[in-house]
Design a protein around this motif. Structure first.
Motif, short mmCIF file in Angstrom:
data_model
loop_
_atom_site.label_atom_id
_atom_site.label_comp_id
_atom_site.label_asym_id
_atom_site.label_seq_id
_atom_site.Cartn_x
_atom_site.Cartn_y
_atom_site.Cartn_z
N GLU A 11 29.74 -6.85 -7.79
CA GLU A 11 30.97 -7.14 -7.22
C GLU A 11 31.94 -6.10 -7.85
O GLU A 11 33.22 -5.77 -7.20
N LYS A 12 31.79 -5.78 -9.24
CA LYS A 12 32.68 -4.78 -9.77
C LYS A 12 32.93 -3.53 -9.01
O LYS A 12 33.99 -2.99 -9.14
N PHE A 13 32.43 -3.10 -8.09
CA PHE A 13 32.65 -2.01 -7.31
C PHE A 13 33.62 -2.01 -6.29
O PHE A 13 34.19 -0.96 -5.72
N ALA A 14 33.98 -3.14 -6.21
CA ALA A 14 35.26 -3.47 -5.36
C ALA A 14 36.55 -3.30 -6.29
O ALA A 14 37.72 -3.19 -5.78
N GLN A 15 36.40 -2.88 -7.55
CA GLN A 15 37.51 -2.93 -8.47
C GLN A 15 38.29 -1.75 -8.49
O GLN A 15 39.52 -1.34 -8.52
N HIS A 16 37.71 -0.64 -7.74
CA HIS A 16 38.51 0.61 -7.67
C HIS A 16 39.08 0.63 -6.30
O HIS A 16 38.42 0.50 -5.35
N SER A 25 37.52 2.23 0.81
CA SER A 25 38.30 1.14 0.50
C SER A 25 37.56 0.32 0.00
O SER A 25 36.10 -0.06 0.15
N PRO A 26 37.77 -0.99 -0.86
CA PRO A 26 36.93 -1.88 -1.50
C PRO A 26 36.23 -2.84 -0.54
O PRO A 26 35.33 -3.65 -0.82
N ALA A 27 36.76 -2.88 0.75
CA ALA A 27 36.28 -3.79 1.74
C ALA A 27 34.82 -3.18 2.02
O ALA A 27 33.88 -3.90 2.52
N ARG A 28 34.39 -1.90 1.71
CA ARG A 28 33.07 -1.44 1.98
C ARG A 28 32.13 -2.24 1.11
O ARG A 28 30.83 -2.40 1.48
N ILE A 29 32.43 -2.85 -0.20
CA ILE A 29 31.75 -3.65 -0.72
C ILE A 29 31.96 -5.19 -0.48
O ILE A 29 30.92 -5.89 -0.31
N THR A 30 33.18 -5.73 -0.49
CA THR A 30 33.64 -7.06 -0.33
C THR A 30 33.03 -7.48 0.71
O THR A 30 32.80 -8.80 1.05
N LEU A 45 14.67 -6.96 -4.16
CA LEU A 45 15.26 -7.27 -5.35
C LEU A 45 16.90 -7.12 -5.56
O LEU A 45 17.14 -5.88 -5.42
N TRP A 46 17.74 -7.90 -5.93
CA TRP A 46 18.94 -7.68 -6.06
C TRP A 46 19.15 -7.66 -7.66
O TRP A 46 19.15 -8.35 -8.25
N ILE A 47 19.87 -6.27 -7.93
CA ILE A 47 19.83 -6.05 -9.39
C ILE A 47 21.31 -5.78 -9.73
O ILE A 47 22.04 -4.60 -8.98
N GLU A 48 21.95 -6.28 -10.86
CA GLU A 48 23.09 -5.93 -11.38
C GLU A 48 22.94 -4.78 -12.20
O GLU A 48 22.27 -4.87 -13.16
N PRO A 49 23.72 -3.58 -11.94
CA PRO A 49 23.27 -2.20 -12.85
C PRO A 49 24.03 -2.50 -14.01
O PRO A 49 25.04 -3.32 -14.39
N THR A 50 23.78 -1.56 -15.25
CA THR A 50 24.39 -1.28 -16.36
C THR A 50 25.07 -0.15 -16.21
O THR A 50 24.90 0.87 -15.70
N THR A 51 26.30 0.10 -17.15
CA THR A 51 26.97 1.15 -17.09
C THR A 51 26.11 2.44 -17.79
O THR A 51 25.48 2.10 -18.88
#
Ligand SMILES: [Zn+2]
Length: 314
Positions: A11-16, A25-30, A45-51
């Protein structure tokens, strides 16, 4: 054991957030992340990435450029390229997380924890040059993933396929003299950013390792299928890559506002299947796909869905 396709997203990809009304736009993610999670809840598999560690970003981008993006963390919104590429507050971290997703995906494909991967990330990356932001892109995610696959995993050859409607000038430029990375692009031409003529074929050691297929306005699924059969697949078969990275922009869809190409979601499914077959022939099916463009939310949704269905199919 059957390995699964993984989707790296946060969900952090919507912060930019570029200024309102901006297509990237963030709507592409949200709007799409909840729908896709519902559609593919158990099948991928849904995986939360690391920086991404900064050392890997430095393998492609200059220290001065990275510092320029880092500095935007503290200030107001900055227009970076005189056009339409913005950064502020969270942008640096979000762009680094996008790179991290691609590096995580390379790791898990290489260790055979997953079959293949789609990185559902933003901002996009393929226009970003070593020393400049461009075309909504801050860090060149696919280029950094290619370097990472070569240096961290000791691979010898990486094939990058870019089917975004725009030519990936940044990726081409970064590997233009590098015979270890084959860059192939199908894009509307003439169109933004103006590069990607069929005469651009690499230079010095890299001569013959860049392939640009210019698609005319109005090109459809059948044009792309023919280009795959006649040019893209033969290029993969003679290069024999160790991994295939896809710069998967979906703005060549017929309903996208930023292009005049008429691909359908079935076209993206077919292209994905052809790439999968080639990856199975040469590199044990290793594919890491990374989202680039795609600006009509509904057609982006349908295209990603078709792409994932083809990636996860047996
Ligand atoms: Zn694009």
């Amino acid at each position: 054991m059957d390995l699964k396709t993984a989707v790296f997203c946060s969900e952090k990809f919507a912060q930019h957030r570029p200024p309102s009304g901006h297509p990237e736009s963030p709507a592409r993610i949200t709007q799409l992340l909840p729908k896709l999670k519902e559609d593919f809840l158990h099948s991928v598999l849904w995986i939360e990435p690391t920086t991404a560690p900064e050392e890997w970003i430095q393998r492609v981008h200059t220290p001065q450029y990275i510092e320029r993006i880092r500095k935007t963390q503290k200030g107001p919104m900055v227009l970076l390229d005189g056009g339409d590429t913005y950064a502020y507050g969270p942008s640096y971290d979000v762009a680094r997380l996008a790179v991290g997703a691609a590096l995580n995906a390379v790791d898990k494909v290489m260790s055979k924890e997953i079959k293949n991967a789609f990185c559902f990330v933003r901002p996009p990356g393929h226009h970003a040059l070593a020393n400049a932001a461009m075309g909504f892109c801050l860090f060149n995610t696919v280029a950094i993933a290619a370097r990472y696959a070569l240096e961290k995993h000791g691979l010898k050859k990486v094939f990058i396929l870019d089917w975004d409607v725009h030519h990936g000038n940044g990726t081409q430029d970064i590997f233009y003299e590098d015979p270890q990375v084959f860059y192939a692009s199908l894009h509307q031409f003439p169109h933004y950013p103006g590069t990607g003529k069929s005469t651009e074929i690499g230079k010095n050691e890299g001569l013959g390792y860049t392939l640009n297929l210019c698609m005319p306005r109005g090109a459809s699924d059948s044009h792309y299928e023919k280009a795959f059969e006649e040019k893209i697949i033969p290029a993969i078969d003679s290069f024999k890559p160790d991994i295939i990275l896809i710069s998967a922009g979906f703005d060549a869809h017929k309903d996208d506002p930023l292009g005049e190409i008429y691909l359908t979601e079935q076209g993206f499914e077919k292209m994905t299947r052809l790439i999968k077959e080639a990856a199975e022939r040469h590199c044990q099916g290793r594919i890491v796909s990374v989202l680039e463009g795609g600006y009509n939310i509904e057609s982006l949704y349908k295209s990603i869905k078709s792409h994932l269905q083809a990636l996860l199919a047996d």
